[in-house]
Structures are given as structure tokens and as C-alpha cells.
Design an enzyme around this catalytic site. Structure first.
Site, PDB file in Angstrom:
ATOM      1  N   ALA A  63       0.858  -1.182   0.000  1.00  0.00           N
ATOM      2  CA  ALA A  63       0.000   0.000   0.000  1.00  0.00           C
ATOM      3  C   ALA A  63       0.897   1.237   0.000  1.00  0.00           C
ATOM      4  O   ALA A  63       2.075   1.147   0.355  1.00  0.00           O
ATOM      5  CB  ALA A  63      -0.863  -0.016   1.256  1.00  0.00           C
ATOM      6  N   GLY A 102       0.416  -5.171   0.621  1.00  0.00           N
ATOM      7  CA  GLY A 102      -0.668  -5.118  -0.348  1.00  0.00           C
ATOM      8  C   GLY A 102      -0.273  -5.711  -1.691  1.00  0.00           C
ATOM      9  O   GLY A 102      -1.126  -6.227  -2.422  1.00  0.00           O
ATOM     10  N   GLU A 105      -0.839  -9.233  -1.388  1.00  0.00           N
ATOM     11  CA  GLU A 105      -2.292  -9.447  -1.283  1.00  0.00           C
ATOM     12  C   GLU A 105      -2.944  -9.394  -2.672  1.00  0.00           C
ATOM     13  O   GLU A 105      -3.860 -10.161  -2.968  1.00  0.00           O
ATOM     14  CB  GLU A 105      -2.900  -8.412  -0.331  1.00  0.00           C
ATOM     15  CG  GLU A 105      -2.458  -8.676   1.114  1.00  0.00           C
ATOM     16  CD  GLU A 105      -2.916  -7.605   2.098  1.00  0.00           C
ATOM     17  OE1 GLU A 105      -2.587  -6.423   1.878  1.00  0.00           O
ATOM     18  OE2 GLU A 105      -3.606  -7.952   3.076  1.00  0.00           O
ATOM     19  N   GLU A 125       3.681  -5.825   7.094  1.00  0.00           N
ATOM     20  CA  GLU A 125       2.878  -4.770   7.726  1.00  0.00           C
ATOM     21  C   GLU A 125       3.169  -4.604   9.208  1.00  0.00           C
ATOM     22  O   GLU A 125       3.142  -3.500   9.754  1.00  0.00           O
ATOM     23  CB  GLU A 125       1.383  -5.051   7.525  1.00  0.00           C
ATOM     24  CG  GLU A 125       0.861  -4.789   6.124  1.00  0.00           C
ATOM     25  CD  GLU A 125       1.024  -5.969   5.177  1.00  0.00           C
ATOM     26  OE1 GLU A 125       1.815  -6.891   5.483  1.00  0.00           O
ATOM     27  OE2 GLU A 125       0.369  -5.968   4.125  1.00  0.00           O
TER      28      GLU A 125
HETATM   29  C1  3H9 Z   1       0.398  -2.434   3.322  1.00  0.00           C
HETATM   30  O1  3H9 Z   1       0.657  -2.881   2.238  1.00  0.00           O
HETATM   31  C2  3H9 Z   1      -0.947  -2.479   3.943  1.00  0.00           C
HETATM   32  C3  3H9 Z   1      -1.892  -3.446   3.276  1.00  0.00           C
HETATM   33  O2  3H9 Z   1      -1.770  -4.722   3.825  1.00  0.00           O
HETATM   34  C4  3H9 Z   1      -3.335  -3.098   3.534  1.00  0.00           C
HETATM   35  C5  3H9 Z   1      -3.852  -1.881   2.932  1.00  0.00           C
HETATM   36  C6  3H9 Z   1      -5.329  -1.737   3.123  1.00  0.00           C
HETATM   37  N1  3H9 Z   1       4.678   3.430   0.062  1.00  0.00           N
HETATM   38  O3  3H9 Z   1      13.367   1.563   0.645  1.00  0.00           O
HETATM   39  P1  3H9 Z   1      13.830   2.302  -0.550  1.00  0.00           P
HETATM   40  C7  3H9 Z   1       9.515   4.740  -1.115  1.00  0.00           C
HETATM   41  S1  3H9 Z   1       1.597  -1.645   4.219  1.00  0.00           S
HETATM   42  C8  3H9 Z   1       5.181   4.619  -0.274  1.00  0.00           C
HETATM   43  O4  3H9 Z   1      14.883   3.312  -0.388  1.00  0.00           O
HETATM   44  P2  3H9 Z   1      14.907  -0.114  -1.663  1.00  0.00           P
HETATM   45  C9  3H9 Z   1      10.588   5.078  -0.088  1.00  0.00           C
HETATM   46  O5  3H9 Z   1      10.106   5.969   0.875  1.00  0.00           O
HETATM   47  C10 3H9 Z   1       3.022  -1.611   3.169  1.00  0.00           C
HETATM   48  N2  3H9 Z   1       6.487   4.831  -0.542  1.00  0.00           N
HETATM   49  O6  3H9 Z   1      14.237   1.318  -1.744  1.00  0.00           O
HETATM   50  C11 3H9 Z   1      11.658   5.678  -0.981  1.00  0.00           C
HETATM   51  O7  3H9 Z   1      11.268   7.008  -1.267  1.00  0.00           O
HETATM   52  P3  3H9 Z   1      12.362   8.154  -1.479  1.00  0.00           P
HETATM   53  C12 3H9 Z   1       3.717  -2.895   3.134  1.00  0.00           C
HETATM   54  C13 3H9 Z   1       7.305   3.779  -0.458  1.00  0.00           C
HETATM   55  O8  3H9 Z   1      15.102  -0.530  -3.065  1.00  0.00           O
HETATM   56  C14 3H9 Z   1      11.545   4.847  -2.260  1.00  0.00           C
HETATM   57  O9  3H9 Z   1      10.233   4.280  -2.232  1.00  0.00           O
HETATM   58  N3  3H9 Z   1       4.935  -2.767   2.374  1.00  0.00           N
HETATM   59  C15 3H9 Z   1       6.845   2.518  -0.106  1.00  0.00           C
HETATM   60  O10 3H9 Z   1      16.026  -0.107  -0.713  1.00  0.00           O
HETATM   61  C16 3H9 Z   1      12.578   3.757  -2.368  1.00  0.00           C
HETATM   62  O11 3H9 Z   1      12.520   2.972  -1.174  1.00  0.00           O
HETATM   63  C17 3H9 Z   1       6.094  -2.415   2.951  1.00  0.00           C
HETATM   64  O12 3H9 Z   1       6.182  -2.238   4.139  1.00  0.00           O
HETATM   65  C18 3H9 Z   1       5.461   2.354   0.144  1.00  0.00           C
HETATM   66  N4  3H9 Z   1       4.920   1.157   0.472  1.00  0.00           N
HETATM   67  O13 3H9 Z   1      13.784  -1.052  -0.990  1.00  0.00           O
HETATM   68  C19 3H9 Z   1       7.279  -2.292   2.041  1.00  0.00           C
HETATM   69  N5  3H9 Z   1       7.896   1.663  -0.093  1.00  0.00           N
HETATM   70  O14 3H9 Z   1      13.187   7.713  -2.639  1.00  0.00           O
HETATM   71  C20 3H9 Z   1       8.064  -1.046   2.349  1.00  0.00           C
HETATM   72  C21 3H9 Z   1       8.979   2.380  -0.440  1.00  0.00           C
HETATM   73  O15 3H9 Z   1      11.541   9.364  -1.691  1.00  0.00           O
HETATM   74  N6  3H9 Z   1       9.146  -0.836   1.439  1.00  0.00           N
HETATM   75  N7  3H9 Z   1       8.635   3.659  -0.667  1.00  0.00           N
HETATM   76  O16 3H9 Z   1      13.150   8.180  -0.179  1.00  0.00           O
HETATM   77  C22 3H9 Z   1      10.304  -1.510   1.478  1.00  0.00           C
HETATM   78  O17 3H9 Z   1      10.495  -2.408   2.272  1.00  0.00           O
HETATM   79  C23 3H9 Z   1      11.407  -1.091   0.562  1.00  0.00           C
HETATM   80  O18 3H9 Z   1      11.120   0.210   0.131  1.00  0.00           O
HETATM   81  C24 3H9 Z   1      11.575  -1.976  -0.711  1.00  0.00           C
HETATM   82  C25 3H9 Z   1      12.596  -1.308  -1.682  1.00  0.00           C
HETATM   83  C26 3H9 Z   1      12.098  -3.355  -0.283  1.00  0.00           C
HETATM   84  C27 3H9 Z   1      10.274  -2.136  -1.447  1.00  0.00           C
END
Ligand code: 3H9
Length: 697
Positions: A63, A102, A105, A125
Site C-alpha cells: 500500500a 498489499g 495481497e 505490515e
Molecule cells: C500495506 O501494504 C498495507 C496493506 O496490507 C493493507 C492496505 C489496506 N509506500 O526503501 P527504498 C519509497 S503496508 C510509499 O529506499 P529499496 C521510499 O520511501 C506496506 N512509498 O528502496 C523511498 O522514497 P524516497 C507494506 C514507499 O530498493 C523509495 O520508495 N509494504 C513505499 O532499498 C525507495 O525505497 C512495505 O512495508 C510504500 N509502500 O527497498 C514495504 N515503499 O526515494 C516497504 C517504499 O523518496 N518498502 N517507498 O526516499 C520496502 O520495504 C522497501 O522500500 C523496498 C525497496 C524493499 C520495497
């Protein structure tokens, strides 16, 4: 369909493509695009199967976290994924990079999933104080069983595509072009006459197993490991609904529990921690196009515990590294220490022997500075004394090639002075690792007065390469982390003089969520370090800054912490379990008496205020002096280097959440009662009076 989601038809296959950089997060435009595309594909009589594929470096990573806490926009993700699952035409998710939250999901609401071997899938999450809120807690158990689903959802850790294949989350591993692989898989489905296969309709992995017992065991485990955390227990309750309720009701239950997590203060603290960790790497006054020097080789001066830990960080990411020691004997010891450190990981099972041997070939012991003439980066990790540092930096200046970065791992000395020992202060920077350096994530990158922009940018980049959380800081005694922790440590000792016991102080802070209490920590690192700082301070500080005397008394009694088996606690031989030190009460009472203090009962709340508000007040001074760029950088330092609980957001976020007026008022009271140390930081006073927060700066 939209800018971020497109639909095209290739023969009988509809290809839905998501393109929402950087991580294809499920913001409102993506949700709308997915819903419209799947509906259109469903309505198109020419379409026999649907393929979902993502552009860029990853499948949908979850999400859009930025939307949390804002008014919800329709369609919500649960509605979108239920629509995908309900479709009558077989749908295939093609996963590369990370399908997280998400994202997974969405994938498990598609009827089939294929993935690149390098992909990972997970429901992280819980790390954001949430639970999977779009069917993940209902559909994953149906795919992999309750036990594995609980593990994945409660830990939040992703699994590899190969494991996902074994578990049945993924149907096939593929390589090459993603779209082509998806189309080929879908065409085979059509040829084999396979139709929609809905995860939500399955019960085979839920039947015939004592799922209630699995849930009870997980609850007990979580209660023991993370008693103060809000979302893990709710994750378990949601998974429980997957086998106690029919799908629709289970999904409803999941929504309720998700809502509870969404409004919890822990969720906002953890999301703050997520974003600020990424923000910390951005340096406001460093032009975006600042070039970065190439670092293909490194050296570490000093092969003690710290030096070896640092050297291993380089070897771990494939950068050859030399360790310089003063003699062959010391060099051999350093090399032995490298092997021993790796062996611990091998024994734990986190490193194979083969990988260890490969990494060790990257580490070379040397005794002559001339051997460092070709390296791109040197990190000095010698004894913390200016005279010793001077000799090292003069030698580096003589022997290192022009353009080599000369870094110091000093934890408290003046980096500007160190830089002046060379004729190239622009190439000098601080890389303050935390012990054990190969384990701890934090790296303070110390920017000297003359540090060149490209040197700073390179230091930040190398931090990222070493998989550290690199945070830029300015020069002052102790930089950010240690300068603040000194205040915290001193107040903890004053609390002992006033009537608390080490176990009480440690217990209150652990209940708050600190990984370790200050006294257990002191025992671990050895009391002599604090003692030498105290001795130095007694000579330099004005008289109104009183210092506790407990450390001196303990040292006189031979209590130096774990290394002497006795400190604030006692330790049985070979054990690190802190036990009550029966000799300590007499020392504490003597100290109280000496100060004319009548010992009294202290509450946990008071202990938290005295220790944490001391951190906050110093943090405010650090901010005002520009030693840290932003309050959230201080939070990042504390969460990643000092065991501050991420679910409290870091000390400055915590202060904001309490209200700065409250914090300021209490600090004023402490100032009156306890004197000079507690002089409120002018910035704190200003913000409190203006009704503002640190986050507003
Ligand atoms: C969810 O899904 C809830 C659902 O179950 C239910 C909903 C109803 N959103 O980490 P990086 C940005 S909860 C917005 O440096 P990497 C991050 O801020 C979510 N922005 O890259 C950064 O921005 P900036 C569950 C996001 O390659 C840029 O992307 N998912 C999100 O080292 C690059 O990120 C998670 O918890 C996001 N979801 O790692 C996954 N994710 O360049 C969270 C990232 O402006 N994300 N950004 O600083 C991660 O674990 C890592 O970002 C990922 C990439 C592994 C994907």
C-alpha cells in the site's frame, strides 16, 4: 486505463501493467487503474486470461504508506483484491523484485503466480505497526497453512521465491522477459483448460490441523518477546479468524483489527521510523549532482575488535580490505579475530563455511603503511587519543594516493583537528561505526569543516553499500549519539543515588521498549570507559555541573562490569545473565549519604522522565547547533544505534507526541531541583512556547 496502470490485449491475453515508480505502491490511482483494468478485461469477450505485470525494479511493494492517516479514498484495496479474485477468467501475477504487503495481497487474489528466482514475497505490515489489511491474513493461511502464515505475518520477514514455490505461494519460477513469461503461462492455462482458482475458496490447508494450538503458542511467544507491541497480537487474531470464520466474515474481522492498528500511536511512530530512515540519507545542502568517488578497495588501521568489525563490513559486500597492524604478531591476531568472528556466524547457521572462506580471501593483513598506497578509502580505528591519531593521519597523508578518502572512526575526538594532521583536510571524514561494527546498522558520517562535498557524498554512499543506516552529523564532543547518551547515563546514575536500583531503572526503560537498560549496557561495555570520561570531565567542567560518584566507588571495589564478573549486576562464569549484585546496595547507600540525599521510592514514570527528557533536551541543543540536520535524523540514530524502540519513534518524535510544553515544563522543574545539567535548551523553550513540534522545523 490510466497513467500508472495500462491494459493491452495480446491475442487472448489481457496484460495489465502497473508503472508507478519507485516501488509501484498501491496509491489511489493504482487501485482505480487495477479495478478498471480487471473489470474491462473481464468484460472483453476476446480475453481468455489476464496477466498482471509491473514495470521498474519491483512488483507492487505494498500500500502507499504515505496515505495512512489521511481520509480514505475509494476504492479501497480490500474491494480491489476481492474483485480480482472474483473474476471468472484465470489471472496470473508475474512477480519480480519484492511483492510485499498489499502487493502480495494483490498477487494472492490473482488465481496463479509466477516469479523470478530472485524475487521475494512477504507481508511486512507488522513492522509498520499494522497487519495485512487486504485479505492477507485470510488468504495466506489458505495457501500455506496457519503455522507458516503466522510466522510470516508476525515476523514480517519476506521469503525467497524458491521457498514460496515450495510452500505453494508461487506456481512456477521463470526467467527472462516478464510479460512474455506471463503470457506463456496464461496461454498454457488456456490450453490446459484451467480456469479461475480462487485462494479464498480453499480450505485444504486449514483442515485437520490443531490451528487453535498453533495460535495459542504464537500468542505466548509474542507476549514473551515483544510484550509492549500492539500489532503482533492483532495479526494473530486476524489469522485466527481465517479458520474460525467463513471468508467474508474473516475479511470483516481483519478490517476491524486493521482499523485498530491504523489509529494506534505505534503505527504512526513506526511509519515515521520507516520514512525518516530513508530521509536521513538526504543531505539538504549537498547538490543532487555531487559526484561520488569510486571505492573498490579499503583499508582499516588497527585490528582490534572495532577495526576487525569494520574490515568485515567491507569484506561482506565484496570490497577487498587490508588491516594494518603494528607488528606481524598483532596482524596475525587481527586475522585470527576475523576468522573467529565469522566462525560465530557459521556456528549460528547464518553464514556457510564456503562463504566465510570466500570473504576471508578479501581480507589481507599488512604492517607497512606503504602497502596502503593504492587503496581508495582508509578507516582509522586506533586508540582514542589525539596523539595516536596524529601519527596515523600523518602516515596516511604520506603514503595514500591523491584522492583517497581518509576516514576516522573516532567516537568523540575533534575531527577538524584530525583533518589538519594532513595536507588534505578536504579528503578527511568521520565514519563512526558502532560496536560490534559488523552487526550494528548505524553509521554516523561526520562532516568536518573542510570535508569536500564529494567526500561526504561518497561516505554516505559507502554507508549504504555496507548496508548501514548512514546519518550525517557535525563535529562536537560525542557527535549526536554519544553526546546524548552521556546525559542519559549520568541521569540514570543520579537515580541510583536518589533511591532506585539498577534493576528498577533497567526494568522501567525496557518496559518502555529499550532493547537494554542503561546499567546492563554499562556492564556489557565495561565501566572503565564511562569512568575515564568522568575523570576527564571532572577536570574540565565548571563546578555547578555535579557528577555522580557511583562509578568511582564501584571501580575501587573491582566492579568493572561483565569482564570482571561483577558490575551493576553479577554474572556467573560464562553467563551473561545479570543477577542481583549483593554488594551494590552498600555502595549506593554510601553515595546517597555522601550527597546528603534521603533515599526514596521512584516511580517508573519518573525514571522515564529523568532519563528520556535528558536525551531530548540535549537533542534540542544538537539541533539548534546544526550538528544534526533534522530532528528525525536524531531519531534514526537512536533507533538504529542505541536500541531505542522504533514503536516510540525515537526520542524527538516521542517528545513531540508527549507535547513539547509538557516536556519543557518538566525540564524546568528538574532544572530547579537538580541544577545546571537541566538548563532547558533554548530551542525547546521556543517551540514549547509557540505550541510547535520538533517535526515542524
Ligand atoms: C500495506 O501494504 C498495507 C496493506 O496490507 C493493507 C492496505 C489496506 N509506500 O526503501 P527504498 C519509497 S503496508 C510509499 O529506499 P529499496 C521510499 O520511501 C506496506 N512509498 O528502496 C523511498 O522514497 P524516497 C507494506 C514507499 O530498493 C523509495 O520508495 N509494504 C513505499 O532499498 C525507495 O525505497 C512495505 O512495508 C510504500 N509502500 O527497498 C514495504 N515503499 O526515494 C516497504 C517504499 O523518496 N518498502 N517507498 O526516499 C520496502 O520495504 C522497501 O522500500 C523496498 C525497496 C524493499 C520495497
Amino acid at each position: 486505463m490510466s497513467d500508472v496502470v495500462t491494459l493491452e490485449r495480446q491475442g487472448a491475453i489481457a496484460v495489465v501493467r502497473v508503472n508507478n515508480p519507485p516501488v509501484n505502491a498501491l496509491g489511489i490511482a493504482v487501485r482505480e487503474g487495477l479495478q478498471d483494468s480487471f473489470k474491462a478485461a473481464e468484460a472483453d469477450p476476446q480475453v481468455k486470461a489476464i496477466v498482471l505485470v509491473c514495470e521498474g525494479s519491483t512488483f507492487i511493494a505494498g500500500a502507499d504508506i504515505k496515505e495512512f492517516g489521511k481520509p480514505p479514498k475509494s476504492p479501497g484495496l480490500p474491494e480491489v483484491v476481492s474483485g480480482i479474485e472474483a473474476g471468472s477468467k484465470p489471472s496470473v501475477a508475474v512477480i519480480h523484485g519484492t511483492a510485499l504487503g498489499g502487493g502480495l495481497e494483490v498477487a494472492v487474489s490473482c488465481h496463479y503466480r509466477i516469479a523470478l528466482k530472485s524475487a521475494k514475497v512477504g507481508l511486512p505490515e507488522v513492522k509498520l505497526g499494522l497487519l495485512p489489511g487486504a485479505g492477507g491474513t485470510q488468504r495466506l493461511p489458505r495457501l500455506v497453512g496457519v503455522e507458516k502464515a503466522l510466522d510470516m505475518i508476525v515476523s514480517g520477514n519476506p521469503i525467497s521465491a524458491s521457498e514460496a514455490l515450495e510452500l505453494g505461494v508461487i506456481d512456477e519460477l521463470v526467467d527472462g522477459d516478464l510479460t512474455a513469461a506471463g503470457i506463456a503461462f496464461a496461454e498454457k492455462l488456456i490450453a490446459d483448460g484451467k480456469g479461475a482458482r480462487r485462494t479464498g475458496e480453499r480450505t485444504d490447508k486449514l483442515d485437520g490441523i490443531d490451528n487453535a494450538a498453533l495460535v495459542a503458542a504464537k500468542r505466548a511467544e509474542v507476549e514473551k518477546k515483544t510484550p509492549g507491541l500492539f500489532s503482533p497480537q492483532r495479526c494473530i487474531s486476524a489469522v485466527e479468524a481465517s479458520f474460525t470464520l467463513p471468508l467474508e466474515e474473516g475479511l470483516k474481522r481483519e478490517r476491524e483489527l486493521f482499523g485498530e492498528c491504523l489509529v494506534s500511536p505505534q503505527r504512526s511512530a513506526l511509519v515515521h521510523a520507516f520514512f525518516t530512515e530513508r530521509l536521513a540519507s538526504k543531505i539538504d545542502d549537498l547538490p543532487k549532482d555531487t559526484p561520488v568517488r569510486e571505492i573498490n578497495s579499503a583499508a582499516v588501521i588497527g585490528g582490534g575488535t572495532m577495526g576487525v568489525g569494520i574490515a568485515l563490513c567491507f569484506a561482506n559486500v565484496g570490497i577487498p580490505v587490508k588491516i594494518l597492524e603494528v607488528s606481524d604478531e598483532a596482524m596475525d591476531k587481527a586475522m585470527e579475530r576475523c576468522r573467529d568472528t565469522y566462525m560465530m556466524s557459521v556456528k549460528r547457521g547464518s553464514l556457510t563455511e564456503d562463504a566465510m572462506n570466500k570473504r576471508l580471501t578479501l581480507v589481507e593483513g599488512v604492517t607497512d603503511y606503504a602497502d596502503l598506497s593504492g587503496v581508495d578509502l582508509v578507516v582509522e580505528a586506533v586508540f582514542e587519543e589525539m596523539g595516536v591519531k596524529q601519527k596515523v593521519f600523518e602516515a596516511l597523508d604520506t603514503h595514500c594516493k591523491p584522492g583517497a578518502i581518509l576516514a576516522s572512526n573516532t567516537s568523540s575526538l575533534d575531527l577538524n583537528q584530525i583533518a589538519e594532521f594532513t595536507k588534505r583536510p578536504q579528503d578527511v571524514v568521520g565514519l563512526h561505526f558502532f560496536s560490534p561494527a559488523n552487526v550494528m546498522r548505524l553509521l554516523e558520517v561526520v562532516r568536518g569543516e573542510k570535508t569536500a562535498n564529494d567526500v561526504l557524498a561518497t561516505a554516505m554512499a559507502i554507508g549504504k553499500k555496507l548496508k548501514k543506516v548512514a546519518v550525517p552529523v557535525g563535529v562536537c564532543d560525542g557527535f549526536v549519539g554519544n553526546r546524548m547518551v552521556f546525559q542519559y547515563g549520568r541521569e540514570s546514575e543520579f537515580l541510583l543515588e536518589e533511591g532506585a536500583t539498577p534493576a528498577q531503572v533497567d526494568g522501567a526503560l525496557r518496559k518502555f521498549g529499550m532493547a537494554m537498560g542503561p546499567f546492563a549496557m554499562r556492564d556489557l561495555s565495561g565501566l572503565d570507559i564511562g569512568l575515564s570520561i568522568r575523570t576527564r570531565q571532572r577536570q574540565t567542567l565548571p563546578a555547578e555541573f555535579k557528577l555522580p560518584t557511583i562509578l568511582d566507588k564501584m571501580a575501587a571495589a573491582g566492579m568493572l562490569g561483565q569482564k570482571t564478573g561483577k558490575g551493576f549486576y553479577v554474572y556467573e562464569k560464562g553467563s551473561r545473565t545479570p543477577l542481583n549484585n549483593p554488594e551494590l546496595p552498600a555502595i549506593l547507600e554510601a553515595a546517597s549519604k555522601e550527597q546528603g540525599i534521603e533515599r526514596r521510592e521512584l516511580t517508573d514514570e519518573y525514571i522515564l522522565e529523568r532519563t528520556l527528557f535528558a536525551l531530548i533536551n540535549e537533542g534540542a541543543k544538537i539541533l539548534e547547533e546544526g550538528i544534526a540536520q533534522r530532528s528525525s535524523d536524531i531519531d534514526v540514530i537512536y533507533i538504529n544505534g542505541y536500541g531505542f524502540p522504533a514503536h516510540q519513534g525515537g526520542p524527538m518524535f516521542y517528545a513531540d507526541s508527549l507535547g513539547l510544553d509538557h516536556v519543557y515544563n518538566r525540564i524546568c522543574e528538574f532544572h530547579k531541583q537538580h541544577g545546571a545539567w537541566w538548563k532547558p535548551a533554548p530551542l525547546l523553550e521556543k517551540l514549547a512556547k509557540e505550541g510547535r513540534k520538533f517535526a515542524d522545523l
